[in-house]
Design an enzyme around this catalytic site. Structure first.
Site, PDB file in Angstrom:
ATOM      1  CG  ASP A 238     -24.949 -38.169 -77.029  1.00  0.00           C
ATOM      2  OD1 ASP A 238     -24.761 -37.792 -75.849  1.00  0.00           O
ATOM      3  OD2 ASP A 238     -24.949 -37.391 -77.993  1.00  0.00           O
TER       4      ASP A 238
ATOM      5  CG  HIS B  81     -29.328 -29.270 -77.357  1.00  0.00           C
ATOM      6  ND1 HIS B  81     -28.575 -28.548 -78.254  1.00  0.00           N
ATOM      7  CD2 HIS B  81     -29.467 -30.503 -77.905  1.00  0.00           C
ATOM      8  CE1 HIS B  81     -28.257 -29.316 -79.287  1.00  0.00           C
ATOM      9  NE2 HIS B  81     -28.785 -30.512 -79.104  1.00  0.00           N
TER      10      HIS B  81
ATOM     11  CD  GLU C  23     -24.901 -32.147 -80.190  1.00  0.00           C
ATOM     12  OE1 GLU C  23     -24.855 -33.237 -79.571  1.00  0.00           O
ATOM     13  OE2 GLU C  23     -25.860 -31.802 -80.911  1.00  0.00           O
TER      14      GLU C  23
ATOM     15  CD  GLU D 228     -23.550 -34.587 -75.655  1.00  0.00           C
ATOM     16  OE1 GLU D 228     -23.590 -35.655 -74.999  1.00  0.00           O
ATOM     17  OE2 GLU D 228     -23.984 -34.479 -76.820  1.00  0.00           O
TER      18      GLU D 228
ATOM     19  CG  ASP E 255     -22.436 -35.880 -80.055  1.00  0.00           C
ATOM     20  OD1 ASP E 255     -21.815 -36.571 -80.877  1.00  0.00           O
ATOM     21  OD2 ASP E 255     -23.676 -35.783 -80.035  1.00  0.00           O
TER      22      ASP E 255
ATOM     23  NE  ARG F 253     -25.274 -29.366 -84.947  1.00  0.00           N
ATOM     24  CZ  ARG F 253     -25.521 -30.075 -83.855  1.00  0.00           C
ATOM     25  NH1 ARG F 253     -26.210 -31.207 -83.920  1.00  0.00           N
ATOM     26  NH2 ARG F 253     -25.070 -29.668 -82.683  1.00  0.00           N
TER      27      ARG F 253
ATOM     28  CD  GLN G 208     -27.927 -33.891 -86.023  1.00  0.00           C
ATOM     29  OE1 GLN G 208     -26.991 -33.088 -85.976  1.00  0.00           O
ATOM     30  NE2 GLN G 208     -28.698 -34.137 -84.972  1.00  0.00           N
TER      31      GLN G 208
ATOM     32  CE  LYS H 187     -25.545 -35.723 -83.211  1.00  0.00           C
ATOM     33  NZ  LYS H 187     -25.401 -34.592 -82.297  1.00  0.00           N
TER      34      LYS H 187
ATOM     35  CB  THR I 236     -17.486 -38.859 -79.404  1.00  0.00           C
ATOM     36  OG1 THR I 236     -18.506 -39.137 -80.366  1.00  0.00           O
ATOM     37  CG2 THR I 236     -18.115 -38.247 -78.164  1.00  0.00           C
TER      38      THR I 236
ATOM     39  CD  GLU J  54     -28.586 -25.362 -78.525  1.00  0.00           C
ATOM     40  OE1 GLU J  54     -29.233 -25.071 -77.517  1.00  0.00           O
ATOM     41  OE2 GLU J  54     -27.599 -26.129 -78.495  1.00  0.00           O
TER      42      GLU J  54
HETATM   43 CA    CA Z   1     -25.250 -35.135 -78.501  1.00  0.00          CA
END
Ligand code: CA
Length: 432
Positions: free
Chosen positions: A134, A141, A206, A208, A240, A244, A247, A260, A264, A381
């Site tokens: 990834d 971002h 996420e 992507e 993804d 949080r 993380q 993560k 996915t 975000e």
């Molecule tokens: Ca990612």
């Protein structure tokens, strides 16, 4: 036979289809009651069965070799054949599915075995993924998240030199529609010094793109930037999923790990480089004062035409919204032009140390947020790390994902004078 914007298919639902008109022809692996998983091509509301077409004798020569590889229960062998074989098969498919095809009458008499209604089919992972990496090329971002974690130093100094990435987990990649189980893990509650263990409380998505790797390189070799695009078989959508709170506690100094690797999700259709060709674009110029890429990452042709103009969308559908019949709410609209590095630069950088890329390897681009409100590709975000709640039309609010929430990613390519093509959907429901 050339395929212009006016070319139509004898498969009626393809004409004007939002995702899968004749001009797209993405590859995927599907099954249907009574049929084993096999390769197919999306055309309108149908899947064209490559195995059945081979059995009926519709392919010859090089197109037959490519169709055989693409008809298996994984597309690795097809990706390994490279761009020329893929283009040969695409030309033949365009020819067969064109409304003016000399074979259209014979094809239509066999439509029952050649075409399967998409709604009655199950989609599978398009390929067996050996390795999944990834990247982090969405600069907005990187800036937005950097500001939350490091207000004084949002973008680390390597970002403008190195296409940053981490090695993800291939074993938990799953195809759209697979439920996603809320992960357990260690988190450090605010103001505490000792972590606690339990279910993730700040679950996020996420937005992507996924990049499917073609032939690849031998161990010890590097893929030159001028050849890199030849090693990209096609693209899909990729979510993804990110825990949080896990993380934030685990990510230093080596980056994401269990936050993560629990899941996915990818969309099942591989949109080829050829279908995307009309939607290529110049790489947006770097802001004044930014360094130029190092020579091994700099190819004038790639800078001139190596970016993609794909519109990206995130939607959220909660359990309550479903029950009330409220349609999914759009959370973000963004674009692949928000990438600081091109796909070719990602391929070249990944292999420059001699790391072997193999057919069916998968890259994530990194979250592709835009710079403004309404363009953010993650809840992290949108809510500034959970500070602000999002109001939903059902009256509910969200800071992070709750059980029963479904996240839907979509993408489409639109350009004046071109037929719009789409990627289908990348969906996943959170289970507690
Ligand atoms: Ca990612």
């Amino acid at each position: 036979m050339s395929t212009s914007a006016n070319t139509r298919s004898w498969v009626e639902s393809a004409n004007g289809h939002a995702d899968f008109p004749l001009q797209n022809l993405p590859f995927g692996v599907f099954s249907r009651s009574g049929l084993t998983p096999r390769g197919g091509v999306a055309i309108g509301d149908w899947i064209f069965d490559l195995q059945a077409a081979l059995e009926a004798g519709f392919f010859n020569g090089a197109a037959r070799t490519a169709a055989e590889a693409a008809s298996r229960d994984q597309l690795n062998d097809f990706f390994a054949l490279g761009a020329e074989a893929r283009q040969t098969l695409r030309r033949e498919l365009l020819h067969l599915l064109d409304e003016n095809s000399p074979q259209s009458a014979r094809l239509q008499t066999k439509a029952e075995v050649l075409l399967h209604p998409m709604g009655e089919c199950q989609m599978h992972m398009p390929a067996h993924v050996g390795d999944y990496t990834d990247f982090y090329v969405g600069i907005h971002h990187a800036m937005n998240v950097g500001k939350l974690f490091r207000p004084d130093n949002p973008l680390l100094p390597n970002y403008k030199y190195v296409p940053i990435a981490y090695h993800g987990r291939a074993s938990t990649l799953c195809v759209s529609g697979t439920p996603v189980k809320r992960p357990n893990g260690q988190t450090l509650p605010p103001g505490q010094e000792v972590p606690q263990f339990g279910p993730c409380k700040r679950l996020d998505y996420e937005l992507e793109m996924g990049v499917w790797i073609g032939p690849g390189n031998a161990s010890g070799d590097a893929i030159d930037i001028v050849d890199a695009s030849q090693h990209i078989a096609g693209l899909c959508l990729l979510n993804d999923w990110s825990a949080r709170d896990i993380q934030a506690w685990e990510y230093q100094p080596l980056g994401p790990f269990l936050s993560k690797s629990f899941a996915t999700t990818v969309s099942p259709w591989v949109v080829t480089a050829e279908a995307l060709a009309p939607f290529r674009s110049a790489q947006p110029p770097r802001p004044a004062g930014d360094p130029q890429p190092l020579t091994y990452l700099l190819d004038p042709a790639d800078q001139h035409n190596g970016a993609l103009d794909v519109e990206l969308e995130v939607l959220l559908l909660t359990r309550q919204m479903k029950a009330q019949g409220v349609p999914a709410e759009r959370l973000a609209l963004s674009n692949t032009l928000n990438m600081y590095w091109t796909l070719a630069q990602m391929v070249t950088h990944h292999s420059v140390n001699g790391c072997k890329l193999q057919p069916g390897d998968l890259f994530g681009t990194g979250t592709l947020s835009g710079p403004q409100t309404g363009q953010f590709g993650s809840l992290l975000e949108m809510t500034e790390g959970g500070k602000h709640a999002i109001q939903l039309p059902s009256g509910e609010v969200r800071r992070f994902l709750e059980d029963g929430d479904e996240v839907i990613l979509k993408a489409r390519c639109k350009r004046e004078g071109q037929v719009t093509i789409g990627f289908g959907e990348c969906r996943g429901v959170i289970e507690g």
